[in-house]
Design a protein around this motif. Structure first.
Motif, PDB file in Angstrom:
ATOM      1  N   LEU A  23      -7.608 -12.780   7.802  1.00  0.00           N
ATOM      2  CA  LEU A  23      -6.692 -11.645   7.676  1.00  0.00           C
ATOM      3  C   LEU A  23      -7.142 -10.700   6.556  1.00  0.00           C
ATOM      4  O   LEU A  23      -7.089  -9.462   6.706  1.00  0.00           O
ATOM      5  N   ALA A  24      -7.597 -11.271   5.431  1.00  0.00           N
ATOM      6  CA  ALA A  24      -8.075 -10.445   4.323  1.00  0.00           C
ATOM      7  C   ALA A  24      -9.305  -9.658   4.745  1.00  0.00           C
ATOM      8  O   ALA A  24      -9.460  -8.474   4.394  1.00  0.00           O
ATOM      9  N   SER A  25     -10.197 -10.300   5.511  1.00  0.00           N
ATOM     10  CA  SER A  25     -11.405  -9.611   5.980  1.00  0.00           C
ATOM     11  C   SER A  25     -11.043  -8.484   6.952  1.00  0.00           C
ATOM     12  O   SER A  25     -11.649  -7.397   6.927  1.00  0.00           O
ATOM     13  N   TYR A  26     -10.044  -8.705   7.790  1.00  0.00           N
ATOM     14  CA  TYR A  26      -9.584  -7.690   8.746  1.00  0.00           C
ATOM     15  C   TYR A  26      -9.097  -6.436   8.009  1.00  0.00           C
ATOM     16  O   TYR A  26      -9.483  -5.300   8.340  1.00  0.00           O
TER      17      TYR A  26
ATOM     18  N   GLY B 222       0.801  -1.240   0.000  1.00  0.00           N
ATOM     19  CA  GLY B 222       0.000   0.000   0.000  1.00  0.00           C
ATOM     20  C   GLY B 222       0.819   1.267   0.000  1.00  0.00           C
ATOM     21  O   GLY B 222       0.376   2.285   0.536  1.00  0.00           O
ATOM     22  N   ALA B 223       2.011   1.240  -0.592  1.00  0.00           N
ATOM     23  CA  ALA B 223       2.879   2.431  -0.578  1.00  0.00           C
ATOM     24  C   ALA B 223       2.209   3.639  -1.238  1.00  0.00           C
ATOM     25  O   ALA B 223       2.513   4.785  -0.901  1.00  0.00           O
ATOM     26  N   ALA B 224       1.296   3.366  -2.155  1.00  0.00           N
ATOM     27  CA  ALA B 224       0.626   4.484  -2.841  1.00  0.00           C
ATOM     28  C   ALA B 224      -0.243   5.296  -1.887  1.00  0.00           C
ATOM     29  O   ALA B 224      -0.598   6.439  -2.186  1.00  0.00           O
ATOM     30  N   GLY B 225      -0.567   4.724  -0.726  1.00  0.00           N
ATOM     31  CA  GLY B 225      -1.421   5.432   0.217  1.00  0.00           C
ATOM     32  C   GLY B 225      -0.674   6.160   1.315  1.00  0.00           C
ATOM     33  O   GLY B 225      -1.284   6.608   2.295  1.00  0.00           O
TER      34      GLY B 225
ATOM     35  N   HIS C 172      -6.264  -3.229  -1.381  1.00  0.00           N
ATOM     36  CA  HIS C 172      -7.106  -2.133  -0.916  1.00  0.00           C
ATOM     37  C   HIS C 172      -6.372  -0.801  -0.831  1.00  0.00           C
ATOM     38  O   HIS C 172      -6.964   0.216  -0.455  1.00  0.00           O
ATOM     39  N   GLY C 173      -5.073  -0.808  -1.164  1.00  0.00           N
ATOM     40  CA  GLY C 173      -4.311   0.431  -1.109  1.00  0.00           C
ATOM     41  C   GLY C 173      -4.087   0.937   0.298  1.00  0.00           C
ATOM     42  O   GLY C 173      -3.845   2.135   0.505  1.00  0.00           O
ATOM     43  N   LEU C 174      -4.140   0.039   1.273  1.00  0.00           N
ATOM     44  CA  LEU C 174      -3.945   0.420   2.676  1.00  0.00           C
ATOM     45  C   LEU C 174      -2.470   0.273   3.035  1.00  0.00           C
ATOM     46  O   LEU C 174      -1.914  -0.828   2.942  1.00  0.00           O
ATOM     47  N   PRO C 175      -1.798   1.358   3.435  1.00  0.00           N
ATOM     48  CA  PRO C 175      -0.388   1.245   3.816  1.00  0.00           C
ATOM     49  C   PRO C 175      -0.203   0.233   4.957  1.00  0.00           C
ATOM     50  O   PRO C 175      -0.852   0.348   6.007  1.00  0.00           O
ATOM     51  N   LEU C 176       0.660  -0.766   4.723  1.00  0.00           N
ATOM     52  CA  LEU C 176       0.975  -1.769   5.736  1.00  0.00           C
ATOM     53  C   LEU C 176       2.461  -1.640   6.061  1.00  0.00           C
ATOM     54  O   LEU C 176       3.314  -1.777   5.186  1.00  0.00           O
ATOM     55  N   VAL C 177       2.740  -1.339   7.339  1.00  0.00           N
ATOM     56  CA  VAL C 177       4.115  -1.069   7.782  1.00  0.00           C
ATOM     57  C   VAL C 177       4.477  -2.075   8.866  1.00  0.00           C
ATOM     58  O   VAL C 177       3.668  -2.331   9.777  1.00  0.00           O
ATOM     59  N   VAL C 178       5.652  -2.657   8.789  1.00  0.00           N
ATOM     60  CA  VAL C 178       6.119  -3.561   9.837  1.00  0.00           C
ATOM     61  C   VAL C 178       7.265  -2.901  10.597  1.00  0.00           C
ATOM     62  O   VAL C 178       8.080  -2.176  10.015  1.00  0.00           O
TER      63      VAL C 178
ATOM     64  N   GLY D 158       1.542 -13.557   3.975  1.00  0.00           N
ATOM     65  CA  GLY D 158       1.321 -13.059   2.622  1.00  0.00           C
ATOM     66  C   GLY D 158      -0.105 -12.620   2.385  1.00  0.00           C
ATOM     67  O   GLY D 158      -0.351 -11.684   1.599  1.00  0.00           O
ATOM     68  N   ALA D 159      -1.073 -13.280   3.047  1.00  0.00           N
ATOM     69  CA  ALA D 159      -2.479 -12.895   2.861  1.00  0.00           C
ATOM     70  C   ALA D 159      -2.715 -11.472   3.357  1.00  0.00           C
ATOM     71  O   ALA D 159      -3.504 -10.711   2.761  1.00  0.00           O
ATOM     72  N   LEU D 160      -2.053 -11.092   4.448  1.00  0.00           N
ATOM     73  CA  LEU D 160      -2.198  -9.737   4.983  1.00  0.00           C
ATOM     74  C   LEU D 160      -1.592  -8.726   4.010  1.00  0.00           C
ATOM     75  O   LEU D 160      -2.173  -7.659   3.748  1.00  0.00           O
ATOM     76  N   VAL D 161      -0.424  -9.062   3.476  1.00  0.00           N
ATOM     77  CA  VAL D 161       0.244  -8.168   2.525  1.00  0.00           C
ATOM     78  C   VAL D 161      -0.590  -8.012   1.253  1.00  0.00           C
ATOM     79  O   VAL D 161      -0.793  -6.894   0.751  1.00  0.00           O
ATOM     80  N   ALA D 162      -1.088  -9.119   0.723  1.00  0.00           N
ATOM     81  CA  ALA D 162      -1.859  -9.071  -0.518  1.00  0.00           C
ATOM     82  C   ALA D 162      -3.135  -8.258  -0.340  1.00  0.00           C
ATOM     83  O   ALA D 162      -3.506  -7.466  -1.216  1.00  0.00           O
TER      84      ALA D 162
END
Length: 537
Positions: free
Chosen positions: A67-70, A24-27, A105-111, A96-100
């Motif tokens: 995870l996808a639903s979350y 989701g870097a675009a977000g 959804h274009g949601l920034p995911l940061v670890v 990977g399901a969380l990342v995908a």
């Protein structure tokens, strides 16, 4: 007013956790309204949107579908981003399901690779939000102070618009409710592009509230008016949704413009105010006591020859330099009243709209109207040239009537003739309906889409040729039509030799696919040129 996800990640307290964007870097440009630490999976319904969610992942679902639903639920409520600490649940990488799902959804995911105190993150981001809000409030306060000073000083509209452009860095236009441009400041941009096809563009932008942003057009629009009488709109051309301070700028500028108009009207003499009131009532529904009140002002309306007159500034000055709704028209009204007194013609004189001065002349039944009109027109031209805003004027006269109910027709006819006469060639002391002839009819029909479509069909190919090749075929055709098909006279007017001019006429015939020897074709083209003139070219 709020920091972005990228700005939140750049904070030292977050950087110590070694953040890495995995989806989701675009977000990353999303605004963070708040920070919320939550370990439960069904947190979405408790959020309001704009939150940066912090979690260790210990309570998130095991299965990929969960995870996808979350992630989908977070995206649906407008969460700004999701930050996962890789210590307790996942040590190397998130599933990977969380990342995908985040990427989908274009949601920034940061670890975060290292253990991080979420409370410190919350404090740092909230401090960033508060600082931004304080800066916005300070900017708004400065705007209030600047426009209050302009209002108190009685600044002219051009000064107000200059301050709007300086403060916001955006082009700004003041228009009437009829979508005519009164003044503008291009903020360093090309004024031609700014005002191109303004009327059509403005009519397409409606504002449901007094101040609203139209995303499609990129316009921030606020209504201008006071005392329940709106008279214009202020438009800031903002390609991006405007920050709060720009909304404040627009609204304070609109207030300053409304106050200026009221003050300018208050500076109008009591006599002009009274005359304006009577003229307005004559154009609407005259009350029964109107003849009595007019007679008390020295303008009898019964058993008299009554004729409406409209006087308009004739120079095509830039709107920002000559706001015809205020200073110029007020001075022109006083000049007209002075002229009627000098030629001893009883008259009501006032400014009843944003384009012209109106006058209603009252003469005895036996008076020679033509002689009076000539003397009055000469005097109006003379006094108008001596005003603080000297401009050439166009004087138009309506039909002479004798009954009070017909006065409205005479005044409206004069206004119509004045509008058409502005684009008529030649100089006359004054204009009547007979003088504007076809131009007068086309002036009445200038907003009709069918008439405009006719002009486009007739001249479209020629205009496109001029625009594409830098030629002047439209201009050369105009000379031909205005000289009644006399090629020698048209060539002289175009400053071309007859041979060169004949070659250009042949090119015009080729482009349009018509013969200039055909009277009907020439008539159609001439009408199309007049329509183009009426519509502003």
């Amino acid at each position: 007013m709020y920091p972005t996800v990228a700005e939140a990640l750049a904070l030292p307290v977050v950087q110590r956790g070694e953040p890495r964007v995995v989806a989701g870097a675009a977000g990353l440009g999303r605004r963070v309204r708040w920070v919320h630490a939550a370990e439960i999976a069904d947190i979405a319904h408790l959020l309001r949107g704009g939150e940066l969610v912090l979690t260790t992942g210990i309570a998130l679902p095991e299965d990929p579908e969960g995870l996808a639903s979350y992630v989908a639920d977070l995206a649906a409520v407008g969460a700004a981003g999701l930050v996962v600490e890789l210590v307790r649940r996942w040590s190397e990488a998130v599933p990977g399901a969380l990342v995908a799902a985040a990427e989908r959804h274009g949601l920034p995911l940061v670890v975060l690779a290292r253990e991080t105190r979420f409370v410190s993150v919350t404090e740092a981001v909230v401090a960033l939000i508060v600082d931004a809000q304080l800066a916005e409030l300070r900017a708004a306060e400065q705007v209030h102070e600047a426009f209050t000073a302009l209002t108190v000083a009685g600044a002219e509209p051009a000064e107000v618009l200059r301050e709007v452009a300086r403060t916001s860095g955006l082009p700004v236009v003041l228009e009437t409710l009829g979508h005519d441009v009164l003044a503008y400041d291009a903020a360093g941009q090309d004024p031609t592009s700014l005002l191109a096809d303004w009327g059509a563009r403005s009519r397409a932008v409606t504002a449901p509230e007094r101040t609203a942003y139209h995303g499609g057009a990129g316009w921030l629009v606020t209504v201008v008016g006071a005392r329940g009488a709106d008279w214009g709109r202020l438009v800031l051309l903002s390609p991006e949704p405007p920050p709060h301070r720009h909304v404040v700028v627009a609204e304070r500028a609109a207030s300053a413009l409304a106050v200026h108009r009221l003050v300018a009207r208050d500076r109008e003499s009591l006599e002009r105010q009274t005359h304006r009131t009577l003229l307005t009532q004559l154009l609407d529904r005259p009350p029964q006591d109107l003849p009595t009140r007019a007679a008390a002002l020295g303008v009898p309306l019964e058993r008299r020859q009554l004729v409406g007159v409209a006087i308009r500034p004739g120079a095509a000055a830039a709107p920002a330099q000559a706001l015809a709704t205020q200073e110029v028209l007020r001075d022109l009204a006083e000049a007209t009243a002075t002229a009627t007194r000098r030629v001893t013609v009883p008259a009501l004189v006032g400014v009843v709209d944003d384009t012209s001065v109106r006058a209603l002349l009252s003469l005895p039944p036996a008076a020679g109207m033509d002689g009076v009109l000539r003397r009055l027109a000469r005097e109006v031209h003379r006094t108008a040239a001596a005003t603080p805003h000297p401009l050439p004027v166009v004087i138009a006269v309506g039909t002479t009537v004798s009954a009070l109910p017909d006065v409205r027709r005479s005044l409206a006819e004069a206004a119509h003739v004045a509008g058409a006469a502005l684009r008529s060639p030649g100089t006359r002391l004054y204009h009547r309906l007979d003088d504007v002839r076809l131009r007068g009819l086309l002036h009445l029909l200038r907003e009709d889409e069918r008439v405009r479509a006719f002009a486009d069909r007739e001249l479209g190919a020629l205009v496109a040729r001029d625009d594409g090749q830098g030629s002047r075929l439209v201009e050369l055709l105009r000379h031909y039509c205005e000289h009644g098909g006399n090629k020698s006279a048209a060539a002289a007017a175009a400053h071309l030799s007859r041979t060169a001019y004949y070659q250009q006429l042949a090119r015009i015939e080729q482009v349009l696919g018509v013969s200039l020897e055909d009277p009907e074709s020439v008539l159609s083209l001439h009408v199309a040129l007049l329509v183009r003139d009426m519509a502003g070219g």
